[in-house]
Design a protein around this motif. Sequence first.
Motif: not given
Length: 790
Positions: A101-121
């Motif tokens: 849990y302490f290694t997980v970064p904040l995911t950008p809100i932009f990458s989650r828009l609509f159906d999301g993106l394949d890449k992990k940011f």
Amino acid sequence: MLKETIFLAGLLHDIGKFTERSKSYPVDEKFKRVNTGHPKYSAQLLETLSKRNPLFKSCSDELVELVLYHHEPRNDFEKIIQLADWLSSSEREKGETKEKYFTVPLTPIFSRLFDGLDKKFGYSLVPLSISEGFPKENISLSTDQYKNLVDAFLKEVSAVHNTTQLYYLLEKYLWCVPAQTTNYVSDISLFDHAKTTAAIALCLYEEFSAGRLTSEGLNKMTDNTDNHFMLIKGDVSGIQNFIFHIPSKGAAKSLKGHSVYVSLLSDVITRHLVRGMGLEDANILYNGGGNFYILAPRTCETKFKELRKKISRLLLEIHGGAIYVALDYILLSPKDMTEFNTHWNKITQKVDVLKKRKWKEIDLKENYESIFGPFGVGSKDRAYCQLCGVESTERKIVINPENEKSYCTFCASFIDLTNELKDADCLVIKEVDVWDKAGIRNYQDMFRTLGFEYHFTKKRHLKDGDKPYAYLINDTDFLAQGFQGYVMGSYQLPYDAEKNQQLSFNEIAQKSQGDKKIALLKLDVDNLGNIFSKGLGKSSTVSRVTSLSRMLALYFEGYINHLIHEKGWQDFLYVVFSGGDDTFIVGAWDKVLDFAKEFYDKFREFTCYHPQVTFSAGISIFREDFPVIMSSRITEEALEKAKNYSEDSSESPKKNKISLFGEVFNWTEFDAVKSFKCLLIDIITKHSQERNGDTIGRAFLYKIWKSTLGFKRILEESACGKVDNIRFWRLAYYLREVARDDADTLIREYRRIVLDNLLGKSSDEKVKNIMVVPAAVKWAQMETRKARGN
């Protein structure tokens, strides 16, 4: 006192997640009596702070208990924190967490828009600054990184004196920390969750104290359908006309003042409403670009209507209808908060309707003459303001020595405001007694009528006692220097330090390469309403909506300043305004073109290259003495042309375009224009050197322009995946006739465009507009044109 404690508990209820992930701060046994982990760490931190800091000491026991038991409430006040936490955090979407849990970064809100993106940011753990906010791919956090950030936070938090400083400090350090990392998608920051929880908790407390919310209502939690909240929106209209309705002569000295006045007007109205309703900064969900949203308890409904009427009457009196702030609200229940973006759109639509029915909120009979006239009694020349029309019987008239126009003292004060801005690095905002004297002489009197004073200055010029009311501009290291907080915005202007004066548009034009002209650029985000209404999904609550708004503001109000200084453009670009989702710039024409593409490319990086998060732009080029009001309208039309452009009339416009030289290009085409222009300049420069300054110049560029005829069919076919070798050979033959030794270089550039089209992955990556060549020629002509008299 309890009210402030409830607010602080909402703001700090989850702060333990931050310290716990560092694995460096153990908790006392007495806090281990609750089952959930992070409240123990929150309580431990607050108890430690209460021994060091008077702010926390004043409400130590109650605050610690509210935080400690917010997951296992024992009374109604603890339930208020629990419900506020739930209403803020129900946007968390379940997902599988394979990492620690302490290694997980904040995911950008932009990458989650609509159906999301394949890449992990994700975002790195760094304090907020105007250069931050750019995501990285496949990053992982560590306890050491958390410890470094926690240590820096703890070093500063001991110096906090009030809730405003605490609010800004939390944003500085928690903007990049995920609120949840276990079994949920981590796309909401701990700051956005803390801010909205505090705002909701304050509203629930006010409703509970007034008897409108009962223990039974609290127990219903998110199933409660009673209206306990107000979502308020304000929208300033008339901005464009107000800002640009000025004489061209000396325009640089008042244009920015008009723009900043509108920005400050939105800010002072927001503060006036929040103060009048007894709320906190956290209740301002968003404020930027002439729009603001406030979350308030329903107990404030009557007070809001009173304040709205006062604000509208004041604006009508001062601006005579030139500026109007549409203010309205909708009621929300706790259950409504689980689909907050739907209601965000509802209040936006309601306010849009109000903008078409101006002054509805005030008594039309009582204010008939103020709205419909007649205005004034008729004045002789120079006895009225040539900007706003006010006569000398209403306000003192002065003559501007630079353009010999007659201004009222209020309009003249915008020149003083522009002068204050030129090299300011801090903004003083003071609460003052409401101005009730007859006659408002300048913009400061206007703000005093709403209970505030605003003053831009240099840190070294601050008056004694002003520092506690001062906000650093574009600098988040405020607390160590004793400031109240920070603001982001494009306030500074092109400036001659030796002469200690701001540059005029003529002086900026003289800095252009080649043609001594200025360019105007207007840009804004495409389909923003759709991004908020559909991009966030059906179950988006207040945290997600405010997170998206805040990150867009960080780019348009913060990062733009970093980019301009990083590229050394501060003496070439005059930022009229930049905030919310749009930007308007006047500057040396060549630097404006460079800025447009760089700002677009960085925006794509900032928003994770999401295909549905783009902006369109319009650029127009003029002589520096061309009427400002006309040039701004032409540039606005250029932007609309870019947004409404469609290659096929049967398709809806795809936007994500730029209008330049009267043509509309996609951004790949704009790249091709610039690349081809650079190639032409290189060829011209080489021949100039070989011929001892005798250039091939304009005749050469004209012949290249004619090559458009041969390239047009080749380009059309390549966009469809085909290429005609015979046509290409004919074009190559023509170019060898024109350019001789440089023909192969030009042919390679034409070939590169064709190959990119053949291999392009999407329509937006292809060059379809044949006008890329004439546009490149036009650009090269302007860049190589010698100044008059040379």
